[in-house]
Scaffold this motif. Structure first.
Motif, PDB file in Angstrom:
ATOM      1  N   LYS A  39      -5.693   3.510   1.120  1.00 17.81           N
ATOM      2  CA  LYS A  39      -5.459   3.475   2.566  1.00 17.81           C
ATOM      3  C   LYS A  39      -6.733   3.834   3.316  1.00 17.81           C
ATOM      4  O   LYS A  39      -7.605   4.552   2.811  1.00 17.81           O
ATOM      5  CB  LYS A  39      -4.349   4.446   2.961  1.00 17.81           C
ATOM      6  CG  LYS A  39      -4.761   5.905   3.019  1.00 17.81           C
ATOM      7  CD  LYS A  39      -3.648   6.763   3.559  1.00 17.81           C
ATOM      8  CE  LYS A  39      -4.086   8.240   3.678  1.00 17.81           C
ATOM      9  NZ  LYS A  39      -4.941   8.498   4.825  1.00 17.81           N
ATOM     10  N   ASN A  46       2.284   4.328  15.551  1.00 16.97           N
ATOM     11  CA  ASN A  46       3.144   4.639  14.393  1.00 16.97           C
ATOM     12  C   ASN A  46       3.985   3.427  13.966  1.00 16.97           C
ATOM     13  O   ASN A  46       5.155   3.556  13.601  1.00 16.97           O
ATOM     14  CB  ASN A  46       4.063   5.818  14.698  1.00 16.97           C
ATOM     15  CG  ASN A  46       3.282   7.074  14.975  1.00 16.97           C
ATOM     16  OD1 ASN A  46       2.145   7.206  14.557  1.00 16.97           O
ATOM     17  ND2 ASN A  46       3.893   8.012  15.675  1.00 16.97           N
ATOM     18  N   PRO A  48       4.488   0.202  11.458  1.00 12.38           N
ATOM     19  CA  PRO A  48       4.039  -0.418  10.204  1.00 12.38           C
ATOM     20  C   PRO A  48       3.603  -1.862  10.363  1.00 12.38           C
ATOM     21  O   PRO A  48       2.863  -2.383   9.527  1.00 12.38           O
ATOM     22  CB  PRO A  48       5.253  -0.298   9.285  1.00 12.38           C
ATOM     23  CG  PRO A  48       6.422  -0.157  10.196  1.00 12.38           C
ATOM     24  CD  PRO A  48       5.912   0.598  11.385  1.00 12.38           C
ATOM     25  N   ILE A  51      -0.115  -2.539  10.132  1.00 10.08           N
ATOM     26  CA  ILE A  51      -0.852  -2.357   8.886  1.00 10.08           C
ATOM     27  C   ILE A  51      -1.515  -3.668   8.456  1.00 10.08           C
ATOM     28  O   ILE A  51      -0.886  -4.726   8.428  1.00 10.08           O
ATOM     29  CB  ILE A  51       0.082  -1.881   7.754  1.00 10.08           C
ATOM     30  CG1 ILE A  51       0.636  -0.487   8.049  1.00 10.08           C
ATOM     31  CG2 ILE A  51      -0.654  -1.867   6.409  1.00 10.08           C
ATOM     32  CD1 ILE A  51       1.650  -0.014   7.035  1.00 10.08           C
ATOM     33  N   VAL A  74       6.841   2.031   3.197  1.00  6.84           N
ATOM     34  CA  VAL A  74       7.138   2.146   4.633  1.00  6.84           C
ATOM     35  C   VAL A  74       8.342   3.061   4.861  1.00  6.84           C
ATOM     36  O   VAL A  74       8.329   3.928   5.738  1.00  6.84           O
ATOM     37  CB  VAL A  74       7.386   0.749   5.243  1.00  6.84           C
ATOM     38  CG1 VAL A  74       7.973   0.860   6.650  1.00  6.84           C
ATOM     39  CG2 VAL A  74       6.091  -0.051   5.286  1.00  6.84           C
ATOM     40  N   VAL A  77       7.218   6.669   4.263  1.00  8.93           N
ATOM     41  CA  VAL A  77       6.358   7.185   5.333  1.00  8.93           C
ATOM     42  C   VAL A  77       7.177   7.495   6.574  1.00  8.93           C
ATOM     43  O   VAL A  77       6.976   8.533   7.230  1.00  8.93           O
ATOM     44  CB  VAL A  77       5.224   6.191   5.654  1.00  8.93           C
ATOM     45  CG1 VAL A  77       4.479   6.616   6.925  1.00  8.93           C
ATOM     46  CG2 VAL A  77       4.254   6.098   4.492  1.00  8.93           C
ATOM     47  N   PHE A  84       1.218   5.680   9.899  1.00 11.88           N
ATOM     48  CA  PHE A  84       0.815   4.655   8.940  1.00 11.88           C
ATOM     49  C   PHE A  84      -0.697   4.421   8.964  1.00 11.88           C
ATOM     50  O   PHE A  84      -1.343   4.584   9.991  1.00 11.88           O
ATOM     51  CB  PHE A  84       1.525   3.336   9.250  1.00 11.88           C
ATOM     52  CG  PHE A  84       3.007   3.391   9.045  1.00 11.88           C
ATOM     53  CD1 PHE A  84       3.555   3.162   7.797  1.00 11.88           C
ATOM     54  CD2 PHE A  84       3.847   3.710  10.100  1.00 11.88           C
ATOM     55  CE1 PHE A  84       4.927   3.224   7.596  1.00 11.88           C
ATOM     56  CE2 PHE A  84       5.214   3.776   9.909  1.00 11.88           C
ATOM     57  CZ  PHE A  84       5.752   3.542   8.663  1.00 11.88           C
ATOM     58  N   ALA A 116       3.415   7.755  -1.065  1.00 18.55           N
ATOM     59  CA  ALA A 116       3.533   8.093   0.356  1.00 18.55           C
ATOM     60  C   ALA A 116       3.413   9.596   0.569  1.00 18.55           C
ATOM     61  O   ALA A 116       2.738  10.056   1.511  1.00 18.55           O
ATOM     62  CB  ALA A 116       4.869   7.584   0.900  1.00 18.55           C
TER      63      ALA A 116
END
Length: 309
Positions: A39, A46, A48, A51, A74, A77, A84, A116
């Motif tokens: 990552k 915030n 996903p 990403i 996901v 998290v 993320f 995560a």
């Protein structure tokens, strides 16, 4: 918390159900799935969807945002913090056959959830990881041994997982017989009855009690009888091509015990007769039509661990 971090997790395959232990018993086995997570940065809002995702090592049908590892990451998290990374690279290398009843899906879920937690930088326990894995998987019999290792009994009640390790000999010798066709858990569950006869329920309770005692006390001669089941194997075996032929091979070699691995189609064998070798089993299986491959296995007692680079 550092914005850039990489981690590689090694997750063992699993054999669930274990004869009469339907949806409750599982073992970790020494073939593995390695999943890497890299990552960088933190995504705004915030969300996903922000990403920048890169997937490597996956079949093309899994190389998208419906990927089980990614979706589980996901979900985890969101459970932990909802923060993320801007970029996420997920890679996979696996020895575990997919959709064969050896816990390939559980391995993806366990790796994603533990990653995560690790990448969050927050302290955590394996109990927390297991709870989230169970939320995603829906039942704990595969994810528990995949995470914890060894031979485990697990149930879920009111969203909580209760589990215990069953002590068992490290000298147990397993063979997994894996055909060239897959079998989805959904289809395998669809052939099971909605209701069972009371005497069949009693049969399974008595056999699973005897089986666990036999494992604990290393009374392996009892296992041939104790692994018998009336809740799932007789229904699932009917949708597995050449199942009876494989079982007859095992009977002919006086194997210690034979049962389905998970939902199938893999047939799991315990065989303490050292004269029955992997080569002999493979030679006999090669006479069948469905490309059965034999693996010689041991129980993995470590469970999921961070792989040293």
């Amino acid at each position: 918390m550092k914005d850039n971090k990489e981690i590689v997790l090694r997750v063992p395959a699993t054999c669930a159900n274990i004869g009469p232990g339907f949806d409750s018993l599982g073992m970790a086995l020494n073939i593995y799935t390695d999943v890497s997570f890299e990552k960088s940065g933190m995504a705004p809002y915030n969300n996903p969807d922000n990403i920048e995702l890169e997937l490597t090592g996956f079949e093309s049908r899994y190389a998208n945002r419906e990927n089980l590892v990614y979706k589980s990451f996901v979900r985890a998290v969101n459970h932990i913090s909802g923060v993320f990374p801007q970029k996420l690279k997920i890679g996979i290398k696996s020895e575990v056959p997919v959709c064969r009843g050896l816990g390939s899906s559980a391995a993806c879920i366990v790796a994603a959830v533990k990653a995560a937690y690790e990448l969050s930088g927050k302290p955590y326990s394996d109990t927390e990881v297991l709870e989230v894995c169970n939320l995603i998987e829906g039942h704990p019999d595969n994810v528990t041994p995949a995470l914890m290792g060894g031979f485990t009994a697990a149930i879920q009640k009111d969203g909580q997982v209760f589990m215990s390790n069953i002590p068992v000999s490290k000298d147990l010798r397993f063979f997994a017989f894996v055909p060239d066709f897959s079998l989805s858990t959904e289809y395998s569950r669809s052939v099971l009855p909605q209701n069972v006869d009371f005497k069949d329920a009693v049969y399974n309770v008595s056999h699973v009690s005897l089986m666990i005692a036999a494992f604990v006390n290393s009374e392996f001669d009892i296992l041939k009888t104790a692994v018998s089941d009336r809740l799932h194997q007789k229904y699932r075996s009917k949708i597995i091509d050449e199942y009876e032929e494989v079982v007859n091979i095992c009977k002919g070699m006086s194997a210690t015990a034979t049962f389905l691995s998970g939902a199938g189609p893999t047939v799991m064998v315990i065989d303490q007769n050292l004269s029955n070798t992997l080569e002999i089993y493979q030679k006999k299986l090669s006479r069948l039509k469905r490309g059965w491959k034999a693996y010689e296995l041991k129980i993995d007692f470590q469970g999921t661990r961070i792989k040293e680079s």
